[in-house]
Design a protein around this motif. Structure first.
Motif, PDB file in Angstrom:
ATOM      1  N   CYS A  44      18.725  -4.148  -5.013  1.00 11.03           N
ATOM      2  CA  CYS A  44      18.154  -4.077  -6.363  1.00 11.03           C
ATOM      3  C   CYS A  44      18.290  -2.669  -6.929  1.00 11.03           C
ATOM      4  CB  CYS A  44      16.691  -4.508  -6.331  1.00 11.03           C
ATOM      5  SG  CYS A  44      15.873  -4.461  -7.947  1.00 11.03           S
ATOM      6  N   TYR A  45      18.009  -1.652  -6.115  1.00 13.94           N
ATOM      7  CA  TYR A  45      18.080  -0.268  -6.581  1.00 13.94           C
ATOM      8  C   TYR A  45      19.507   0.102  -6.977  1.00 13.94           C
ATOM      9  CZ  TYR A  45      17.974   4.826  -6.451  1.00 13.94           C
ATOM     10  OH  TYR A  45      18.109   6.154  -6.767  1.00 13.94           O
ATOM     11  N   GLU A  46      20.485  -0.215  -6.125  1.00 12.82           N
ATOM     12  CA  GLU A  46      21.873   0.147  -6.407  1.00 12.82           C
ATOM     13  C   GLU A  46      22.376  -0.523  -7.687  1.00 12.82           C
ATOM     14  OE1 GLU A  46      23.901  -0.965  -2.869  1.00 12.82           O
ATOM     15  OE2 GLU A  46      23.238   0.801  -1.721  1.00 12.82           O
ATOM     16  N   GLN A  47      22.072  -1.812  -7.847  1.00 18.02           N
ATOM     17  CA  GLN A  47      22.548  -2.515  -9.035  1.00 18.02           C
ATOM     18  C   GLN A  47      21.761  -2.130 -10.278  1.00 18.02           C
ATOM     19  OE1 GLN A  47      23.600  -6.679  -8.566  1.00 18.02           O
ATOM     20  NE2 GLN A  47      23.657  -6.444  -6.330  1.00 18.02           N
ATOM     21  N   ALA A  48      20.463  -1.826 -10.093  1.00 22.81           N
ATOM     22  CA  ALA A  48      19.657  -1.387 -11.237  1.00 22.81           C
ATOM     23  C   ALA A  48      20.162  -0.059 -11.771  1.00 22.81           C
ATOM     24  CB  ALA A  48      18.188  -1.268 -10.828  1.00 22.81           C
ATOM     25  N   ASN A  61       1.793  -2.703 -11.017  1.00 29.07           N
ATOM     26  CA  ASN A  61       1.985  -3.959 -11.741  1.00 29.07           C
ATOM     27  C   ASN A  61       3.464  -4.207 -12.053  1.00 29.07           C
ATOM     28  OD1 ASN A  61      -0.754  -4.483 -11.710  1.00 29.07           O
ATOM     29  ND2 ASN A  61      -1.116  -3.567 -13.725  1.00 29.07           N
ATOM     30  N   HIS A  62       4.181  -3.132 -12.415  1.00 31.14           N
ATOM     31  CA  HIS A  62       5.611  -3.276 -12.696  1.00 31.14           C
ATOM     32  C   HIS A  62       6.367  -3.754 -11.450  1.00 31.14           C
ATOM     33  CE1 HIS A  62       6.285  -2.011 -16.807  1.00 31.14           C
ATOM     34  NE2 HIS A  62       5.491  -0.968 -16.640  1.00 31.14           N
ATOM     35  N   ILE A  63       6.073  -3.137 -10.303  1.00 28.43           N
ATOM     36  CA  ILE A  63       6.767  -3.502  -9.072  1.00 28.43           C
ATOM     37  C   ILE A  63       6.400  -4.920  -8.658  1.00 28.43           C
ATOM     38  CG2 ILE A  63       7.167  -2.902  -6.659  1.00 28.43           C
ATOM     39  CD1 ILE A  63       8.250  -0.893  -8.769  1.00 28.43           C
ATOM     40  N   ALA A  64       5.126  -5.262  -8.769  1.00 25.68           N
ATOM     41  CA  ALA A  64       4.682  -6.620  -8.410  1.00 25.68           C
ATOM     42  C   ALA A  64       5.353  -7.662  -9.299  1.00 25.68           C
ATOM     43  CB  ALA A  64       3.166  -6.715  -8.532  1.00 25.68           C
ATOM     44  N   ALA A  65       5.492  -7.374 -10.576  1.00 29.13           N
ATOM     45  CA  ALA A  65       6.136  -8.310 -11.499  1.00 29.13           C
ATOM     46  C   ALA A  65       7.615  -8.492 -11.141  1.00 29.13           C
ATOM     47  CB  ALA A  65       5.997  -7.802 -12.936  1.00 29.13           C
ATOM     48  N   LEU A  66       8.286  -7.384 -10.758  1.00 31.47           N
ATOM     49  CA  LEU A  66       9.680  -7.490 -10.343  1.00 31.47           C
ATOM     50  C   LEU A  66       9.816  -8.349  -9.090  1.00 31.47           C
ATOM     51  CD1 LEU A  66      11.513  -4.033 -10.653  1.00 31.47           C
ATOM     52  CD2 LEU A  66      12.001  -6.143 -11.888  1.00 31.47           C
ATOM     53  N   GLU A  67       8.959  -8.093  -8.111  1.00 28.58           N
ATOM     54  CA  GLU A  67       9.020  -8.857  -6.864  1.00 28.58           C
ATOM     55  C   GLU A  67       8.749 -10.339  -7.117  1.00 28.58           C
ATOM     56  OE1 GLU A  67       7.973  -5.602  -3.401  1.00 28.58           O
ATOM     57  OE2 GLU A  67       6.276  -6.576  -4.416  1.00 28.58           O
ATOM     58  N   LYS A  68       7.845 -10.631  -8.027  1.00 26.92           N
ATOM     59  CA  LYS A  68       7.563 -12.033  -8.367  1.00 26.92           C
ATOM     60  C   LYS A  68       8.755 -12.654  -9.075  1.00 26.92           C
ATOM     61  CE  LYS A  68       4.282 -14.961 -10.855  1.00 26.92           C
ATOM     62  NZ  LYS A  68       3.035 -14.990 -11.682  1.00 26.92           N
ATOM     63  N   SER A  92       3.813   5.904   4.214  1.00 28.26           N
ATOM     64  CA  SER A  92       5.247   5.900   3.927  1.00 28.26           C
ATOM     65  C   SER A  92       5.641   4.710   3.067  1.00 28.26           C
ATOM     66  CB  SER A  92       6.053   5.881   5.237  1.00 28.26           C
ATOM     67  OG  SER A  92       5.837   4.664   5.928  1.00 28.26           O
ATOM     68  N   MET A  93       6.836   4.798   2.542  1.00 21.51           N
ATOM     69  CA  MET A  93       7.400   3.733   1.738  1.00 21.51           C
ATOM     70  C   MET A  93       8.888   3.675   2.010  1.00 21.51           C
ATOM     71  SD  MET A  93       7.782   3.511  -2.378  1.00 21.51           S
ATOM     72  CE  MET A  93       9.309   4.451  -2.268  1.00 21.51           C
ATOM     73  N   SER A  94       9.440   2.485   2.124  1.00 21.70           N
ATOM     74  CA  SER A  94      10.873   2.337   2.348  1.00 21.70           C
ATOM     75  C   SER A  94      11.375   1.091   1.633  1.00 21.70           C
ATOM     76  CB  SER A  94      11.187   2.242   3.854  1.00 21.70           C
ATOM     77  OG  SER A  94      10.571   1.088   4.410  1.00 21.70           O
ATOM     78  N   LEU A  95      12.663   1.072   1.365  1.00 21.22           N
ATOM     79  CA  LEU A  95      13.282  -0.074   0.716  1.00 21.22           C
ATOM     80  C   LEU A  95      13.555  -1.179   1.724  1.00 21.22           C
ATOM     81  CD1 LEU A  95      15.924   1.749  -1.510  1.00 21.22           C
ATOM     82  CD2 LEU A  95      14.072   0.319  -2.374  1.00 21.22           C
ATOM     83  N   THR A  96      13.320  -2.410   1.319  1.00 18.52           N
ATOM     84  CA  THR A  96      13.815  -3.549   2.083  1.00 18.52           C
ATOM     85  C   THR A  96      15.307  -3.699   1.785  1.00 18.52           C
ATOM     86  OG1 THR A  96      13.379  -5.121   0.304  1.00 18.52           O
ATOM     87  CG2 THR A  96      11.575  -4.692   1.850  1.00 18.52           C
ATOM     88  N   GLU A  97      15.982  -4.599   2.484  1.00 19.37           N
ATOM     89  CA  GLU A  97      17.386  -4.824   2.207  1.00 19.37           C
ATOM     90  C   GLU A  97      17.563  -5.329   0.776  1.00 19.37           C
ATOM     91  OE1 GLU A  97      21.435  -4.897   2.582  1.00 19.37           O
ATOM     92  OE2 GLU A  97      19.902  -3.935   3.841  1.00 19.37           O
ATOM     93  N   PHE A 155      11.962 -11.794  -8.873  1.00 17.52           N
ATOM     94  CA  PHE A 155      13.091 -11.978  -7.961  1.00 17.52           C
ATOM     95  C   PHE A 155      12.735 -12.817  -6.735  1.00 17.52           C
ATOM     96  CE2 PHE A 155      14.528  -7.744  -9.798  1.00 17.52           C
ATOM     97  CZ  PHE A 155      15.516  -8.314 -10.595  1.00 17.52           C
ATOM     98  N   ASN A 156      11.429 -13.076  -6.582  1.00 16.47           N
ATOM     99  CA  ASN A 156      10.948 -13.811  -5.399  1.00 16.47           C
ATOM    100  C   ASN A 156      11.427 -13.131  -4.117  1.00 16.47           C
ATOM    101  OD1 ASN A 156       9.566 -15.831  -4.011  1.00 16.47           O
ATOM    102  ND2 ASN A 156      11.377 -17.165  -3.911  1.00 16.47           N
ATOM    103  N   ALA A 157      11.278 -11.812  -4.103  1.00 11.86           N
ATOM    104  CA  ALA A 157      11.733 -11.020  -2.958  1.00 11.86           C
ATOM    105  C   ALA A 157      10.894  -9.763  -2.851  1.00 11.86           C
ATOM    106  CB  ALA A 157      13.204 -10.652  -3.108  1.00 11.86           C
ATOM    107  N   LYS A 158      10.633  -9.350  -1.623  1.00 17.00           N
ATOM    108  CA  LYS A 158       9.917  -8.093  -1.390  1.00 17.00           C
ATOM    109  C   LYS A 158      10.908  -6.944  -1.506  1.00 17.00           C
ATOM    110  CE  LYS A 158       6.705  -5.871   1.824  1.00 17.00           C
ATOM    111  NZ  LYS A 158       6.023  -5.971   3.146  1.00 17.00           N
TER     112      LYS A 158
END
Length: 301
Positions: A65-69, A35-42, A55-60, A44-47
């Motif tokens: 988002c990770y670096e700035q967070a 739910n936390h991740i879905a709320a963030l994506e909503k 597996s799991m990987s970061l999108t661009e 930022f309007n970005a996946k």
């Protein structure tokens, strides 16, 4: 949505490599993480994450988002620390990992002083030399000897070492004293066997800009430093190792330094901790304790 909390959860998901592992570490349900991740994506309007069953990987966008967070969370931690911990008494659980020789010779004998000075800290010490993930294993402070791998950790040198050749008084009385590293081939020597490669560690020498390496021809090689030093104290041969390892028997006269003018710089002893924790009172207390401890050792106190 608490965006700061959601960003913390997102960073932990990335660092632990999955939703379920992050949930276990954070003491949350997987659905709450989702739910936390879905709320963030909503928001930022970005996946942010590409997910499959395996597996799991970061999108661009997720990488940005990770670096700035991380920077945002570090700034927030620093702000909280500066406002809340400046006058705070050090306390809580503190986990420290260090090599066995550092623990036995330096830290363990001084722990009564630390415990008396900081009675509100519950100290948990693990002893070993393996590379560990501080976040994964919940370690607050590392003490390490030698070259440090590239990381986001803060590394602070607390002791400069040198390589010292030495032997027991009885050995030197029986075999004599070499006057040059090249003469070591004529003497029984004890070699350190590198645990991973199983290769002998070359001895290093330096004098007036001249540098030499010598691989002892020996009948005895040991992959445990303290056992090798005990063998040298018993008269088995000449040994070369770091000053922090042989300082105690040298002070006691159980080993005698030789080829002193050929002493070579050794690796540093360093403390490492996470950047966002550098103002935490309990971590600051232990780092200052370690610095003072090696300052006393260097001064022969």
């Amino acid at each position: 949505m608490d965006r700061l909390e959601a960003l913390k959860v997102f960073c932990r998901v990335v660092e632990f490599g999955g939703f379920s592992r992050a949930a276990d570490k954070l003491g949350m349900s997987t659905s709450s993480i989702t739910n936390h991740i879905a709320a963030l994506e909503k928001h930022f309007n970005a996946k942010l994450l590409n997910r499959t069953t395996r597996s799991m990987s970061l999108t661009e966008e997720g990488r940005k988002c990770y670096e700035q967070a991380l920077r945002l969370l570090e700034d927030m931690d620093e702000l909280e620390s500066s406002l809340m911990q400046s006058g705070q008494k050090p306390g809580g659980s503190l986990r420290v990992d260090m090599p066995s020789i550092i623990s036995r010779l330096y830290v363990a004998p001084a722990l009564p002083r630390f415990m008396a000075a900081y009675p509100d800290i519950t100290l948990k010490i693990t002893v070993g030399d393996r590379n560990i993930d501080m976040v994964e294993e919940g370690v607050d402070v590392l003490i390490r000897i030698g070259e440090l791998p590239s990381s986001n950790l803060v590394a602070k040198s607390i002791c400069k070492t040198s390589y010292i050749c030495c032997a027991s008084p009885a050995f030197l009385e029986k075999h004599g004293v070499p006057s040059h590293p090249e003469e070591l081939a004529q003497f029984p020597c004890l070699s350190f066997l590198k645990p991973n490669s199983r290769q002998l560690r070359p001895w290093v020498f330096e004098k007036d800009g001249e540098k030499l390496q010598h691989v002892p021809q020996t009948l005895l090689a040991i992959d445990h430093v303290e056992s090798m030093i005990e063998a040298a104290k018993a008269g088995a041969g000449i040994v070369q190792h770091m000053s922090v390892s042989v300082a105690e028997p040298l002070r006691a006269g159980l080993l005698v330094p030789i080829l002193k003018e050929w002493s070579s710089p050794g690796p540093d002893v360093s403390v490492l901790f996470q950047q966002q924790h550098h103002r935490a009172a309990k971590i600051r207390a232990f780092v200052e304790f370690a610095e003072a401890l090696f300052a006393r050792a260097s001064a022969g106190v």
